[in-house]
Design a protein around this motif. Structure first.
Motif, PDB file in Angstrom:
ATOM      1  N   UNK A   1       0.626  -1.427  -0.262  1.00  0.00           N
ATOM      2  CA  UNK A   1       0.147  -0.009   0.411  1.00  0.00           C
ATOM      3  C   UNK A   1       1.019   0.892   0.583  1.00  0.00           C
ATOM      4  N   UNK A   2       0.328   2.420  -0.920  1.00  0.00           N
ATOM      5  CA  UNK A   2       1.235   3.676  -0.805  1.00  0.00           C
ATOM      6  C   UNK A   2       1.534   4.136   0.583  1.00  0.00           C
ATOM      7  N   UNK A   3      -0.047   3.489   1.571  1.00  0.00           N
ATOM      8  CA  UNK A   3       0.067   4.481   2.617  1.00  0.00           C
ATOM      9  C   UNK A   3       0.692   3.868   4.357  1.00  0.00           C
ATOM     10  N   UNK A   4       1.766   3.643   3.726  1.00  0.00           N
ATOM     11  CA  UNK A   4       2.608   2.327   4.398  1.00  0.00           C
ATOM     12  C   UNK A   4       3.949   2.890   4.440  1.00  0.00           C
ATOM     13  N   UNK A   5       4.627   3.325   5.372  1.00  0.00           N
ATOM     14  CA  UNK A   5       6.079   3.571   5.338  1.00  0.00           C
ATOM     15  C   UNK A   5       6.609   1.988   5.834  1.00  0.00           C
ATOM     16  N   UNK A   6       7.904   1.776   5.425  1.00  0.00           N
ATOM     17  CA  UNK A   6       8.588   0.636   5.931  1.00  0.00           C
ATOM     18  C   UNK A   6      10.340   0.651   6.632  1.00  0.00           C
ATOM     19  N   UNK A   7      10.477   0.419   8.346  1.00  0.00           N
ATOM     20  CA  UNK A   7      11.879   0.729   8.506  1.00  0.00           C
ATOM     21  C   UNK A   7      12.592  -0.633   8.832  1.00  0.00           C
TER      22      UNK A   7
END
Length: 96
Positions: A13-19
């Motif tokens: 999803x474009x609404x997810x940030x991952x680190x």
């Protein structure tokens, strides 16, 4: 229960940030503010989905080549993981 077939493709999803944090992938859903943690295999799956779409079969091939586990178990675990990610709206069908 989340139903899918081996050929259905998914994308992050474009609404997810991952680190990556401490060897785990941490996902933050910007819409809900919810965090979701992934272990080694889940992190590898996320890397693939964030680079573009991938099907269950493609992901299973990747995991089978990098981790030692029976194919049937890989497919079951991936289906469960993808189901959880889809339920939380962290991934979507590439056809959508």
């Amino acid at each position: 229960m989340f139903a899918m077939n081996n050929g259905e493709a998914f994308r992050a999803s474009e609404d997810v940030v991952a680190r990556e944090v401490g060897g785990e992938m941490v996902l933050l859903d910007l819409v809900s503010g919810t965090y979701f943690g992934l272990g080694a295999v889940g992190s590898r799956v996320w890397e693939q989905l964030s680079q573009g779409e991938a099907s269950l079969a493609q992901l299973a091939n990747l995991i089978e080549s990098e981790f030692e586990a029976p194919r049937k178990q890989i497919e079951q675990d991936l289906a469960e993981l993808l189901g959880q990610l889809a339920e939380k709206k962290l991934i979507a069908s590439a056809a959508a």
